[in-house]
Design an enzyme around this catalytic site. Structure first.
Site, mmCIF file in Angstrom:
data_model
loop_
_atom_site.group_PDB
_atom_site.id
_atom_site.type_symbol
_atom_site.label_atom_id
_atom_site.label_comp_id
_atom_site.label_asym_id
_atom_site.label_seq_id
_atom_site.Cartn_x
_atom_site.Cartn_y
_atom_site.Cartn_z
ATOM 1 N N ASN A 189 28.032 -27.352 -11.557
ATOM 2 C CA ASN A 189 29.135 -26.382 -11.565
ATOM 3 C C ASN A 189 28.822 -25.226 -10.617
ATOM 4 O OD1 ASN A 189 29.713 -23.592 -13.600
ATOM 5 N ND2 ASN A 189 31.407 -24.682 -12.665
ATOM 6 N N CYS A 192 26.314 -17.220 -20.371
ATOM 7 C CA CYS A 192 27.112 -16.006 -20.190
ATOM 8 C C CYS A 192 26.220 -14.820 -19.817
ATOM 9 C CB CYS A 192 27.894 -15.698 -21.473
ATOM 10 S SG CYS A 192 28.911 -14.236 -21.286
ATOM 11 N N LYS A 212 25.618 -25.478 -21.917
ATOM 12 C CA LYS A 212 25.970 -25.015 -20.568
ATOM 13 C C LYS A 212 25.039 -23.865 -20.224
ATOM 14 C CE LYS A 212 29.900 -23.606 -17.706
ATOM 15 N NZ LYS A 212 29.878 -22.142 -17.598
HETATM 16 C C1 LIG Z 1 36.849 -15.093 -16.137
HETATM 17 C C2 LIG Z 1 35.712 -16.030 -16.410
HETATM 18 C C3 LIG Z 1 35.405 -16.327 -17.715
HETATM 19 C C4 LIG Z 1 34.363 -17.199 -17.998
HETATM 20 N N1 LIG Z 1 34.090 -17.521 -19.287
HETATM 21 C C5 LIG Z 1 33.147 -18.446 -19.562
HETATM 22 C C6 LIG Z 1 32.944 -18.905 -20.890
HETATM 23 O O1 LIG Z 1 33.636 -18.504 -21.841
HETATM 24 N N2 LIG Z 1 31.954 -19.812 -21.091
HETATM 25 C C7 LIG Z 1 31.179 -20.300 -20.067
HETATM 26 O O2 LIG Z 1 30.307 -21.125 -20.290
HETATM 27 N N3 LIG Z 1 31.375 -19.910 -18.797
HETATM 28 C C8 LIG Z 1 32.342 -19.013 -18.521
HETATM 29 N N4 LIG Z 1 32.581 -18.658 -17.240
HETATM 30 C C9 LIG Z 1 31.820 -19.307 -16.158
HETATM 31 C C10 LIG Z 1 32.540 -20.551 -15.641
HETATM 32 O O3 LIG Z 1 32.689 -21.522 -16.652
HETATM 33 C C11 LIG Z 1 31.753 -21.176 -14.465
HETATM 34 O O4 LIG Z 1 30.479 -21.524 -14.908
HETATM 35 C C12 LIG Z 1 31.636 -20.243 -13.276
HETATM 36 O O5 LIG Z 1 32.832 -19.541 -13.042
HETATM 37 C C13 LIG Z 1 31.235 -20.995 -12.000
HETATM 38 O O6 LIG Z 1 32.171 -21.993 -11.701
HETATM 39 P P1 LIG Z 1 33.299 -21.794 -10.535
HETATM 40 O O7 LIG Z 1 32.564 -21.428 -9.286
HETATM 41 O O8 LIG Z 1 33.994 -23.102 -10.468
HETATM 42 O O9 LIG Z 1 34.154 -20.661 -10.971
HETATM 43 C C14 LIG Z 1 33.597 -17.774 -16.939
HETATM 44 C C15 LIG Z 1 33.939 -17.454 -15.626
HETATM 45 C C16 LIG Z 1 34.992 -16.602 -15.357
HETATM 46 C C17 LIG Z 1 35.341 -16.307 -13.922
#
Ligand SMILES: Cc1cc2nc3c(=O)[nH]c(=O)nc-3n(C[C@H](O)[C@H](O)[C@H](O)COP(=O)(O)O)c2cc1C
Length: 350
Positions: free
Chosen positions: A225, A122, A163
């Protein structure tokens, strides 16, 4: 899913993805997203299928302990966790091994979750600068390892995963060191978002850098990811990169059926089309009903506004709809705006 030669049409050689004794089939994971991946969203995704493992939003371990000590109710972020189908991962964050171990143990023993995940990715200030947690900890692979080791011990035999991002900044990419520390500490899998904390969501996820981690892991699966927003991209990720699984976040918010599409594509089947727009509207309203049931009319409407914007995203007229729905104050407002504007979005598309 058995070990096979590459699929003749997808070119993907799929192996079963095991996280400890949890079989993640298909190896497509629904990412944790704070403020979004609550029970209602998970339930909608579950009904379509295709996500081999679903995750909650991240839970603050410190708040969890405080609530526990004050005999308060569990936070909204654990809504549904006790009862819903498995496999299910719960993600938590903090920087204190003991606090994380205590919460991890409770999640494993009392909540009986399938997987306990620790957040080291995060990038938001409240978590990094204020609480020295999340991606802030990537600077110290040893510290990450100590945390994982303590949590693994507390949660056994429930598998613990981590993660991460590639590093804190583009100049200090150290995902290989962190990955090795995570594995040595006894974690059961590692998920890597192919950006640094400094990147937030800028640029593209660097899948080459994710791939570079693979030869440095001896035992645990690597889950890639970042930026997977179509079934075709999921197949391409498996074909091009040595990942054992993939995780999808943002693209699924307005398309909870994306996992099912990706799963079909991985099996070499024809990718089912997006549901007809009339059905998309019905899915959104079903999602709203679940949210209302938990949060009541006022909070439920506020919460649903952001999902509604996601559902409309990419459709003609989305901006107009988004503008209107962002002012909805009550379920009546919400239904009226959907009735007036979502159908217009639909008819524009045909
Ligand atoms: C609104 C939002 C909230 C997120 N909250 C978390 C979270 O609580 N824990 C986490 O590990 N990643 C969190 N992420 C990151 C996502 O899990 C992911 O790693 C990131 O969006 C990249 O993947 P994507 O391109 O498929 O969106 C968050 C992303 C977004 C957009």
């Amino acid at each position: 899913m058995s070990v096979t030669s590459p699929h003749p049409t997808t070119g993907v050689q799929l192996k079963p993805l095991w996280i400890g004794d949890v079989c993640v089939d298909p190896p497509i994971l629904q990412a944790p997203m704070a403020g979004f991946t609550n029970f209602a969203f998970r339930q909608i995704v579950r009904e379509f299928g295709g996500a081999g493992l679903q995750a909650t939003e991240m839970v603050s371990a410190r708040s969890f302990v405080w609530l526990d000590e004050h005999e308060a109710e569990h936070p909204d972020r654990l809504w549904g966790v006790q009862e819903e189908p498995r496999p299910l991962a719960v993600q938590m964050w903090d920087n204190d091994p003991e606090t994380l171990a205590r919460v991890g143990q409770c999640l494993a023993r009392e909540f009986r979750v399938s997987v306990v995940d620790i957040n080291f990715g995060c990038p938001v200030k409240q978590v990094t600068q204020k609480a020295h947690s999340g991606s802030y900890l990537l600077r110290w692979p040893d510290r990450v390892g100590q945390i994982v080791e303590r949590v693994v011990k507390a949660c056994a035999p429930t598998p613990v995963t981590a993660k991460i991002r590639l590093g804190c900044t583009r100049d200090t990419v150290n995902a290989i060191d962190v990955a090795q520390a995570v594995e040595a500490a006894g974690a059961a899998a590692l998920t890597v978002h192919g950006r640094t904390a400094q990147d937030f969501f800028k640029g593209s996820a660097d899948w080459d850098r994710i791939a570079q981690i693979k030869p440095h892991l001896a035992r645990i699966p690597l889950i890639g990811n970042g930026d997977l927003d179509s079934a075709e991209k999921v197949v391409a990720a498996f074909r091009r990169y040595p990942v054992d699984g993939v995780m999808i976040a943002r693209a699924s918010l307005g398309k909870p059926w994306l996992f099912a599409q990706a799963a079909a594509a991985l099996r070499g089947e024809v990718i089912p089309p997006d549901p007809p727009l009339e059905e998309q509207r019905a899915i959104m309203l079903k999602h709203f009903a679940l949210v209302l049931e938990r949060f009541g009319p006022e909070r439920g409407t506020m919460l649903m506004r952001k999902y509604a914007a996601c559902y409309a995203s990419g459709l003609p007229g989305a901006r107009h709809f988004r503008g209107a729905i962002s002012n909805a104050q009550s379920p009546e407002d919400f239904y009226r705006i959907v009735e007036e504007l979502f159908p217009k979005v639909l008819s524009l598309q045909s």
